[in-house]
Each structure stands twice: as structure tokens, then as C-alpha cells.
Design a protein around this motif. Structure first.
Motif, short mmCIF file in Angstrom:
data_model
loop_
_atom_site.label_atom_id
_atom_site.label_comp_id
_atom_site.label_asym_id
_atom_site.label_seq_id
_atom_site.Cartn_x
_atom_site.Cartn_y
_atom_site.Cartn_z
N PRO A 162 4.93 -0.57 12.89
CA PRO A 162 3.66 -1.24 12.59
C PRO A 162 2.50 -0.26 12.52
CG PRO A 162 4.19 -1.53 14.90
CD PRO A 162 5.35 -0.79 14.28
N LEU A 163 1.52 -0.62 11.73
CA LEU A 163 0.25 0.11 11.70
C LEU A 163 -0.83 -0.85 11.23
CD1 LEU A 163 -0.34 0.53 8.51
CD2 LEU A 163 0.71 2.72 8.80
N SER A 164 -2.07 -0.40 11.32
CA SER A 164 -3.17 -1.18 10.77
C SER A 164 -4.02 -0.25 9.92
CB SER A 164 -4.01 -1.83 11.88
OG SER A 164 -4.66 -0.85 12.65
N LEU A 165 -4.71 -0.83 8.95
CA LEU A 165 -5.60 -0.09 8.09
C LEU A 165 -6.69 -1.01 7.59
CD1 LEU A 165 -4.03 0.22 4.62
CD2 LEU A 165 -2.59 -0.38 6.52
N GLU A 166 -7.81 -0.42 7.23
CA GLU A 166 -8.94 -1.22 6.74
C GLU A 166 -8.91 -1.26 5.22
OE1 GLU A 166 -13.61 -0.71 6.36
OE2 GLU A 166 -12.91 -0.54 8.44
N LEU A 167 -8.89 -2.47 4.69
CA LEU A 167 -8.93 -2.69 3.25
C LEU A 167 -9.97 -3.76 2.96
CD1 LEU A 167 -5.08 -2.89 2.63
CD2 LEU A 167 -6.57 -0.96 2.10
N ASP A 168 -10.83 -3.51 2.01
CA ASP A 168 -11.88 -4.46 1.63
C ASP A 168 -12.69 -4.89 2.85
OD1 ASP A 168 -10.90 -4.38 -1.01
OD2 ASP A 168 -9.42 -5.94 -0.54
N ASP A 169 -13.01 -3.93 3.71
CA ASP A 169 -13.82 -4.15 4.91
C ASP A 169 -13.17 -5.09 5.92
OD1 ASP A 169 -15.86 -2.44 3.99
OD2 ASP A 169 -16.76 -4.06 2.84
N VAL A 170 -11.84 -5.25 5.84
CA VAL A 170 -11.10 -6.09 6.78
C VAL A 170 -9.95 -5.26 7.36
CG1 VAL A 170 -9.67 -8.16 7.01
CG2 VAL A 170 -11.65 -8.18 5.48
N ALA A 222 5.14 -0.11 8.03
CA ALA A 222 5.19 1.10 7.22
C ALA A 222 6.55 1.78 7.34
CB ALA A 222 4.10 2.07 7.67
N VAL A 223 7.04 2.31 6.21
CA VAL A 223 8.28 3.08 6.18
C VAL A 223 8.02 4.36 5.39
CG1 VAL A 223 10.70 3.12 5.47
CG2 VAL A 223 9.70 0.99 6.31
N ALA A 224 8.36 5.49 6.00
CA ALA A 224 8.19 6.80 5.35
C ALA A 224 9.52 7.26 4.75
CB ALA A 224 7.69 7.82 6.35
N VAL A 249 0.87 -1.18 0.00
CA VAL A 249 0.00 0.00 0.00
C VAL A 249 0.90 1.22 0.00
CG1 VAL A 249 -1.71 1.29 1.32
CG2 VAL A 249 -1.84 -1.20 1.23
N THR A 250 0.60 2.18 -0.86
CA THR A 250 1.37 3.42 -0.96
C THR A 250 0.48 4.59 -0.56
OG1 THR A 250 2.68 2.48 -2.75
CG2 THR A 250 2.76 4.87 -2.47
N ILE A 251 0.99 5.38 0.37
CA ILE A 251 0.28 6.57 0.84
C ILE A 251 1.15 7.78 0.49
CG2 ILE A 251 -0.62 7.80 2.85
CD1 ILE A 251 -0.73 4.95 4.22
N SER A 252 0.64 8.67 -0.35
CA SER A 252 1.33 9.93 -0.66
C SER A 252 0.82 10.97 0.33
CB SER A 252 1.04 10.36 -2.09
OG SER A 252 1.55 9.41 -3.00
N VAL A 253 1.69 11.49 1.15
CA VAL A 253 1.30 12.44 2.20
C VAL A 253 1.20 13.83 1.60
CG1 VAL A 253 1.87 13.39 4.46
CG2 VAL A 253 2.45 11.00 3.93
N MET A 254 0.01 14.38 1.59
CA MET A 254 -0.21 15.74 1.09
C MET A 254 0.18 16.74 2.17
SD MET A 254 -1.32 15.41 -1.90
CE MET A 254 -1.01 13.79 -2.52
N LEU A 255 0.86 17.81 1.81
CA LEU A 255 1.31 18.85 2.74
C LEU A 255 2.02 18.22 3.94
CD1 LEU A 255 -1.95 20.97 2.65
CD2 LEU A 255 0.17 21.44 1.43
N PRO A 256 3.09 17.45 3.70
CA PRO A 256 3.74 16.73 4.78
C PRO A 256 4.31 17.60 5.90
CG PRO A 256 5.11 16.70 2.82
CD PRO A 256 3.79 17.28 2.42
N ASP A 257 4.70 18.83 5.59
CA ASP A 257 5.26 19.69 6.64
C ASP A 257 4.21 20.17 7.62
OD1 ASP A 257 7.88 19.45 5.72
OD2 ASP A 257 7.58 21.05 4.24
N ALA A 258 2.94 20.04 7.25
CA ALA A 258 1.85 20.44 8.13
C ALA A 258 1.31 19.26 8.93
CB ALA A 258 0.72 21.07 7.31
N ARG A 284 5.23 3.71 2.53
CA ARG A 284 4.98 2.41 1.91
C ARG A 284 4.69 1.40 3.01
NH1 ARG A 284 7.30 4.82 -2.01
NH2 ARG A 284 7.33 4.23 -4.16
N VAL A 285 3.60 0.67 2.83
CA VAL A 285 3.18 -0.31 3.82
C VAL A 285 3.24 -1.69 3.17
CG1 VAL A 285 1.33 -1.07 5.36
CG2 VAL A 285 1.59 1.38 4.83
N LEU A 286 3.98 -2.60 3.78
CA LEU A 286 3.99 -3.98 3.35
C LEU A 286 3.05 -4.73 4.29
CD1 LEU A 286 5.08 -6.12 1.47
CD2 LEU A 286 6.97 -6.48 3.08
#
Length: 117
Positions: A85-93, A99-101, A63-72, A112-114
């Protein structure tokens, strides 16, 4: 971008609205869930649990997350260096992952989240 109590209140309201809309059944919720998820993580210094809605792209177990306005924003800084570590909901699961920034030469930040299997 300037930050302060007023900006933080506005961001909090927008994040809350997007999270509620994303959770709704029906076409609006389904549409938002395609590109919007909620990441949950533990702050490195505070030890507190936080959740925030983010836009994402997914390709298989990455999963790729592009951080908008990262300095804010500060949340992504928890994943600098070795990441965490982190968790996120994908496909209702609810899914977990590591994650590495990274910040590029132009100041853009990508997380980027593996996903765990």
C-alpha cells in the motif's frame, strides 16, 4: 551513480524544494502538480513512514511511476513481488492504492499503482 552522504544531502534538498514548490498556490504549483506527486509509504523492514516526490502519469484509476536512476534509489524496492500500500496526492486529494514495482530486461523500473475506489 555513486551514493553517499553528499549525494543523499543533495537529493534531500532537491526533493524538499520540489515538494515545497509543488505545494505553492498559483501557476507554478499547479504546473508541478500535473506531473509530480508525493508518495507516502511504510518501509517493509524499518516500519517507518517515508514520503518522496515522484513524477507520474495517470490513466483512470492507474498511476504509473517511471523510476529514474533506480539503482541509486531504494524506495521502490518496498513494492517488489506482491507490492504494497501507499498513498499519493492527486487533484488536491490524498488517495490510497496498491503499488507493484517491476524491473524490465533493460534495468528500467516502473511502479504501477492501482488506486482504491
Amino acid at each position: 551513480m555513486k551514493s553517499g552522504p553528499r549525494v543523499e544531502r543533495t537529493v534531500g534538498r532537491v526533493n524538499g524544494l520540489m515538494t515545497r514548490l509543488r505545494s505553492r498556490p498559483g501557476p507554478i504549483g499547479r504546473l508541478l502538480r500535473r506531473g509530480l506527486t508525493v508518495v507516502t509509504y511504510t518501509g517493509r523492514r524499518s516500519g517507518r513512514t517515508f514520503s518522496t516526490p515522484v513524477g507520474f502519469r495517470r490513466k483512470g484509476d492507474e498511476v504509473t511511476i517511471s523510476v529514474m536512476l533506480p539503482d541509486a534509489k531504494n524506495w521502490w524496492r518496498n513494492f517488489l513481488g506482491e507490492g504494497g500500500p501507499l498513498s499519493l496526492e492527486l487533484d488536491d486529494v490524498q488517495r490510497t492504492g496498491h503499488a507493484v514495482a517491476q524491473r524490465d530486461g533493460k534495468g528500467r523500473v516502473t511502479v504501477r499503482v492501482l488506486l482504491d475506489r
